[in-house]
Design a protein around this motif. Structure first.
Motif, PDB file in Angstrom:
ATOM      1  N   SER A   1       0.834  -1.199   0.000  1.00 41.53           N
ATOM      2  CA  SER A   1       0.000   0.000   0.000  1.00 41.53           C
ATOM      3  C   SER A   1       0.871   1.252   0.000  1.00 41.53           C
ATOM      4  CB  SER A   1      -0.893   0.014   1.233  1.00 41.53           C
ATOM      5  OG  SER A   1      -1.516   1.271   1.357  1.00 41.53           O
ATOM      6  N   PRO A   2       0.533   2.233  -0.804  1.00 43.89           N
ATOM      7  CA  PRO A   2       1.308   3.485  -0.807  1.00 43.89           C
ATOM      8  C   PRO A   2       1.116   4.293   0.477  1.00 43.89           C
ATOM      9  CG  PRO A   2      -0.594   3.679  -2.246  1.00 43.89           C
ATOM     10  CD  PRO A   2      -0.542   2.246  -1.792  1.00 43.89           C
ATOM     11  N   TYR A   3       0.161   3.912   1.294  1.00 42.77           N
ATOM     12  CA  TYR A   3      -0.123   4.637   2.525  1.00 42.77           C
ATOM     13  C   TYR A   3       0.672   4.126   3.724  1.00 42.77           C
ATOM     14  CZ  TYR A   3      -3.911   6.372  -0.318  1.00 42.77           C
ATOM     15  OH  TYR A   3      -4.628   6.936  -1.334  1.00 42.77           O
ATOM     16  N   LEU A   4       1.415   3.016   3.546  1.00 42.22           N
ATOM     17  CA  LEU A   4       2.226   2.484   4.646  1.00 42.22           C
ATOM     18  C   LEU A   4       3.202   3.543   5.131  1.00 42.22           C
ATOM     19  CD1 LEU A   4       3.158  -1.159   3.627  1.00 42.22           C
ATOM     20  CD2 LEU A   4       1.896  -0.449   5.648  1.00 42.22           C
TER      21      LEU A   4
ATOM     22  N   THR B   1       2.541   6.348   6.529  1.00 43.64           N
ATOM     23  CA  THR B   1       2.049   7.723   6.468  1.00 43.64           C
ATOM     24  C   THR B   1       0.961   7.919   7.519  1.00 43.64           C
ATOM     25  OG1 THR B   1       0.232   7.322   4.906  1.00 43.64           O
ATOM     26  CG2 THR B   1       2.429   7.723   3.964  1.00 43.64           C
ATOM     27  N   ASP B   2       0.521   9.136   7.683  1.00 44.23           N
ATOM     28  CA  ASP B   2      -0.564   9.428   8.619  1.00 44.23           C
ATOM     29  C   ASP B   2      -1.884   8.807   8.160  1.00 44.23           C
ATOM     30  OD1 ASP B   2       1.139  10.863  10.228  1.00 44.23           O
ATOM     31  OD2 ASP B   2       0.615  12.799   9.331  1.00 44.23           O
ATOM     32  N   ALA B   3      -1.985   8.502   6.873  1.00 42.69           N
ATOM     33  CA  ALA B   3      -3.223   7.933   6.329  1.00 42.69           C
ATOM     34  C   ALA B   3      -3.277   6.410   6.440  1.00 42.69           C
ATOM     35  CB  ALA B   3      -3.368   8.339   4.861  1.00 42.69           C
ATOM     36  N   GLU B   4      -2.234   5.792   6.975  1.00 43.36           N
ATOM     37  CA  GLU B   4      -2.166   4.334   7.074  1.00 43.36           C
ATOM     38  C   GLU B   4      -3.296   3.781   7.937  1.00 43.36           C
ATOM     39  OE1 GLU B   4       0.688   1.708   9.692  1.00 43.36           O
ATOM     40  OE2 GLU B   4       1.734   2.321   7.858  1.00 43.36           O
ATOM     41  N   VAL B   5      -3.941   2.724   7.437  1.00 36.25           N
ATOM     42  CA  VAL B   5      -4.969   2.014   8.193  1.00 36.25           C
ATOM     43  C   VAL B   5      -4.613   0.520   8.202  1.00 36.25           C
ATOM     44  CG1 VAL B   5      -6.800   3.703   7.753  1.00 36.25           C
ATOM     45  CG2 VAL B   5      -6.466   1.795   6.173  1.00 36.25           C
TER      46      VAL B   5
ATOM     47  N   ASP C   1      -3.854  -1.365   5.022  1.00 36.08           N
ATOM     48  CA  ASP C   1      -2.551  -1.037   4.442  1.00 36.08           C
ATOM     49  C   ASP C   1      -1.467  -1.918   5.068  1.00 36.08           C
ATOM     50  OD1 ASP C   1      -3.649   1.095   2.874  1.00 36.08           O
ATOM     51  OD2 ASP C   1      -3.618   2.355   4.671  1.00 36.08           O
ATOM     52  N   ARG C   2      -1.521  -2.075   6.388  1.00 31.00           N
ATOM     53  CA  ARG C   2      -0.561  -2.929   7.082  1.00 31.00           C
ATOM     54  C   ARG C   2      -0.737  -4.387   6.677  1.00 31.00           C
ATOM     55  NH1 ARG C   2      -1.827   0.996  10.784  1.00 31.00           N
ATOM     56  NH2 ARG C   2      -3.533  -0.169  11.698  1.00 31.00           N
TER      57      ARG C   2
END
Length: 133
Positions: A58-61, A63-67, A70-71
């Motif tokens: 996930s490109p969100y890993l 970051t503050d947007a990680e959920v 994503d993990r």
């Protein structure tokens, strides 16, 4: 000159059932850009590149947007992401042959195999290093 003269003999491998989190750690802590994938019989069955990992995670890993989902991408297995059609070369092949194969297939490295046994890896960087010597 032959591939066996310039190939990297210290090769990093992972197993097809390893998790992507493990692979990410290797890529983060080392200069490797490709990892060769072995099956349960310790035979080459695939290759996973840094680019493969980037596409799979996930490109969100981180970051503050990680959920959580994503993990969860880190829990996928190597065999779900790796390239299975591995193009190999022998140590006796010429450097020109290696370069031609890499260009024809748009790949960055070739596992070196002798009698179905993995003995090394030759990359485009190995070829360039030799060219400037």
């Amino acid at each position: 000159m032959r591939v066996q003269e310039i190939m990297t003999r210290r090769i990093a491998t992972v197993h097809q059932d390893d998790r992507l989190a493990f692979v990410q750690d290797i890529f983060t802590q080392s200069a490797f850009r490709h990892l060769l994938v072995l099956n349960g019989q310790e035979q080459l069955c695939g290759i996973i590149s840094h680019a493969d990992m980037s596409r799979a995670l996930s490109p969100y890993l981180g970051t503050d947007a990680e959920v959580e989902r994503d993990r969860d991408t880190l829990q996928r297995r190597v065999h779900q992401v790796m390239s299975r059609d591995v193009i190999t070369i022998t140590g006796a092949a010429t450097l020109q042959s290696a370069a031609r194969i890499m260009l024809e297939h748009n790949i960055g490295c070739l596992p070196v195999v002798e009698q179905e046994k993995l003995i090394g890896l030759v990359s485009w960087k190995d070829l360039l290093r030799q060219m400037i010597k």
